[in-house]
Write a protein that holds these residues in place. Structure first.
Motif, PDB file in Angstrom:
ATOM      1  N   VAL A 177     -29.497  14.195  35.311  1.00 19.89           N
ATOM      2  CA  VAL A 177     -30.624  14.518  34.440  1.00 19.89           C
ATOM      3  C   VAL A 177     -30.184  14.620  32.984  1.00 19.89           C
ATOM      4  N   THR A 178     -29.051  15.269  32.735  1.00 19.10           N
ATOM      5  CA  THR A 178     -28.565  15.421  31.365  1.00 19.10           C
ATOM      6  C   THR A 178     -28.345  14.071  30.714  1.00 19.10           C
ATOM      7  N   VAL A 179     -27.667  13.182  31.408  1.00 22.13           N
ATOM      8  CA  VAL A 179     -27.366  11.858  30.869  1.00 22.13           C
ATOM      9  C   VAL A 179     -28.654  11.067  30.645  1.00 22.13           C
ATOM     10  N   ALA A 180     -29.607  11.210  31.562  1.00 23.08           N
ATOM     11  CA  ALA A 180     -30.864  10.469  31.452  1.00 23.08           C
ATOM     12  C   ALA A 180     -31.631  10.838  30.196  1.00 23.08           C
ATOM     13  N   GLU A 181     -31.455  12.074  29.716  1.00 18.73           N
ATOM     14  CA  GLU A 181     -32.231  12.541  28.574  1.00 18.73           C
ATOM     15  C   GLU A 181     -31.494  12.417  27.247  1.00 18.73           C
ATOM     16  N   ALA A 195     -15.277  12.201  29.928  1.00 19.35           N
ATOM     17  CA  ALA A 195     -15.223  10.777  29.584  1.00 19.35           C
ATOM     18  C   ALA A 195     -16.463  10.352  28.808  1.00 19.35           C
ATOM     19  N   LEU A 196     -17.615  10.891  29.199  1.00 26.04           N
ATOM     20  CA  LEU A 196     -18.860  10.563  28.504  1.00 26.04           C
ATOM     21  C   LEU A 196     -18.821  11.067  27.067  1.00 26.04           C
ATOM     22  N   THR A 200     -28.281  15.451  39.984  1.00 27.39           N
ATOM     23  CA  THR A 200     -27.661  16.650  39.431  1.00 27.39           C
ATOM     24  C   THR A 200     -28.059  16.806  37.957  1.00 27.39           C
ATOM     25  N   GLU A 201     -27.820  18.000  37.427  1.00 26.12           N
ATOM     26  CA  GLU A 201     -27.999  18.250  35.991  1.00 26.12           C
ATOM     27  C   GLU A 201     -26.747  18.967  35.498  1.00 26.12           C
ATOM     28  N   THR A 202     -25.827  18.197  34.949  1.00 30.06           N
ATOM     29  CA  THR A 202     -24.520  18.698  34.553  1.00 30.06           C
ATOM     30  C   THR A 202     -24.498  18.998  33.063  1.00 30.06           C
ATOM     31  N   ALA A 203     -24.054  20.189  32.699  1.00 31.11           N
ATOM     32  CA  ALA A 203     -23.972  20.554  31.283  1.00 31.11           C
ATOM     33  C   ALA A 203     -23.045  19.593  30.549  1.00 31.11           C
ATOM     34  N   LEU A 204     -23.402  19.272  29.327  1.00 34.32           N
ATOM     35  CA  LEU A 204     -22.624  18.287  28.573  1.00 34.32           C
ATOM     36  C   LEU A 204     -21.198  18.763  28.299  1.00 34.32           C
ATOM     37  N   VAL A 248     -29.049  12.973  20.585  1.00 29.78           N
ATOM     38  CA  VAL A 248     -29.975  14.074  20.850  1.00 29.78           C
ATOM     39  C   VAL A 248     -30.271  14.143  22.340  1.00 29.78           C
ATOM     40  N   ASP A 249     -30.708  15.327  22.775  1.00 28.04           N
ATOM     41  CA  ASP A 249     -31.139  15.486  24.162  1.00 28.04           C
ATOM     42  C   ASP A 249     -32.660  15.354  24.240  1.00 28.04           C
ATOM     43  N   GLY A 250     -33.239  15.734  25.356  1.00 29.72           N
ATOM     44  CA  GLY A 250     -34.663  15.536  25.546  1.00 29.72           C
ATOM     45  C   GLY A 250     -35.550  16.397  24.668  1.00 29.72           C
ATOM     46  N   LEU A 251     -34.982  17.412  24.022  1.00 30.34           N
ATOM     47  CA  LEU A 251     -35.735  18.253  23.095  1.00 30.34           C
ATOM     48  C   LEU A 251     -35.332  17.983  21.648  1.00 30.34           C
ATOM     49  N   TYR A 252     -34.685  16.844  21.411  1.00 32.57           N
ATOM     50  CA  TYR A 252     -34.243  16.424  20.077  1.00 32.57           C
ATOM     51  C   TYR A 252     -33.196  17.363  19.493  1.00 32.57           C
ATOM     52  N   THR A 253     -32.498  18.109  20.354  1.00 26.14           N
ATOM     53  CA  THR A 253     -31.372  18.915  19.899  1.00 26.14           C
ATOM     54  C   THR A 253     -30.199  17.985  19.636  1.00 26.14           C
TER      55      THR A 253
END
Length: 269
Positions: A243-247, A93-94, A82-86, A113-118
Motif C-alpha cells: 500500500v505504501t509503495v502504491a501511494e 533498497a526502495l 501489506t502496508e510497510t512504513a517507508l 509525496v505519499d497519498g496525502l501529498y506529504t
C-alpha cells in the motif's frame, strides 16, 4: 490514510467502482471471464464472490491497492497487500533507489509525496525553490499542497497562480473520487480555502513570453529575481504490491525553456 466506505457489503462497493469507471456489467464480465448474470448477482448480494474473484474484478476496475484490501475485508477475507512504513529496513533498497533518482535529477527540482501529498524525500533543486517560504510551512511533515498554495508559501511567487491552483485542486478532486479519503478531503478543503495573494489577477499578464508552452500547462515562478518556467511530470511504481509503495509519486519539474535550465545550473556552479 482512512478510507470512507460508501456502502456496506462488497457487492455495492464493486458496483460503485464499476459505475465510476463507466463500465457495463457485460463489459466487466467479458474482461473478468465471467457472465453479466454472475456480476449482477455479486453486486446485489445474491452471490458471494471468492477471494480470487474480488481481486480479479478489482484489477479490471483499476481499484487502488488500499481499496482492494478494503474490498477483501468487507467480503470476509484477509487483506492481501501489506502496508510497510517507508523507514522500515525492508524498504531500504526502495529508499536508496529514490534518493539516487532525485540526486541524479538535480539541479532540477524533484520530490516524492505519499497519498496525502506529504513530502517524504526531495533533492537540493527542490529545496532551493523554497527560499522565502514561512518557517511554519517548513516544519516536518512538509506538505506539497500547503507549500504551493499557502499565501506564505510559494503562491505569491507563482505568476500563473490561478491556472496552476485550479489544476492542482482538480488533481486533488480526482484523487478524492478515486480513494474516498477523509484526510485527503480535509486537506483539499483547507488549501481550497486559502486566499489568493493580492495581484494574482494579473499573473498571466506578468508571465514571461518564454513561458508559453503549447503542449502542457507550465508552472511559472519567480526565484532570485529570475522568472522560471517548468513542466511538471508525475511517476508512480508499476504493479505495486504494498500500500505504501502504491501511494508514492515521484514529481519532477522539467525546465520549459533554455533560460530556466541555465539559471538552475548556475546555482550549483
Amino acid at each position: 490514510m482512512t478510507t470512507v466506505a460508501l456502502d456496506t457489503g462488497v457487492g455495492p462497493l464493486l458496483r460503485s467502482w464499476r459505475e465510476r469507471r463507466r463500465i457495463s456489467q457485460l463489459e466487466l464480465a467479458l474482461r473478468a471471464d465471467s457472465s453479466a448474470r454472475h456480476i449482477s448477482f455479486i453486486e446485489t448480494g445474491r452471490s458471494r464472490p471468492s477471494e480470487e474473484m474480488v481481486l480479479r474484478l478489482a484489477g479490471h476496475l483499476d481499484v487502488p491497492v488500499r481499496e482492494r484490501n478494503a474490498l477483501l475485508v468487507v467480503a470476509g477475507y484477509a487483506p492481501r497487500y501489506t502496508e510497510t512504513a517507508l523507514d522500515d529496513p525492508a524498504m531500504g533498497a526502495l529508499r536508496e533507489g529514490m534518493d539516487r533518482l532525485l540526486q541524479g535529477y538535480d539541479p532540477y527540482p524533484a520530490f516524492v509525496v505519499d497519498g496525502l501529498y506529504t513530502v517524504v524525500a526531495a533533492n537540493q533543486g527542490m529545496t532551493r525553490m523554497l527560499d522565502g517560504v514561512a518557517e511554519h510551512l517548513l516544519t516536518p511533515p512538509l506538505n506539497a499542497m500547503r507549500l504551493t498554495l499557502h499565501p506564505e508559501g510559494l503562491a505569491p511567487r507563482i505568476r500563473n497562480l490561478r491556472e496552476w491552483r485550479a489544476d492542482l485542486l482538480a488533481q486533488m478532486e480526482r484523487q478524492i473520487a478515486l480513494v474516498r479519503s477523509a484526510e485527503l478531503r480535509a486537506l483539499y478543503e483547507e488549501v481550497a480555502d486559502y486566499p489568493v495573494p493580492a495581484g494574482a489577477d494579473g499573473d498571466a499578464d506578468r508571465a514571461a513570453p518564454s513561458s508559453s508552452v503549447p503542449f502542457a500547462l507550465p508552472l511559472v515562478i519567480e526565484h532570485g529575481g529570475q522568472l522560471l518556467s517548468f513542466i511538471a511530470s508525475i511517476a508512480t511504481f508499476n504493479t505495486p504490491m504494498d500500500v505504501t509503495v502504491a501511494e508514492l509519486a515521484i514529481e519532477t519539474l522539467l525546465p520549459a525553456d533554455a533560460a530556466t535550465a541555465a539559471y538552475l545550473r548556475s546555482l550549483i556552479c
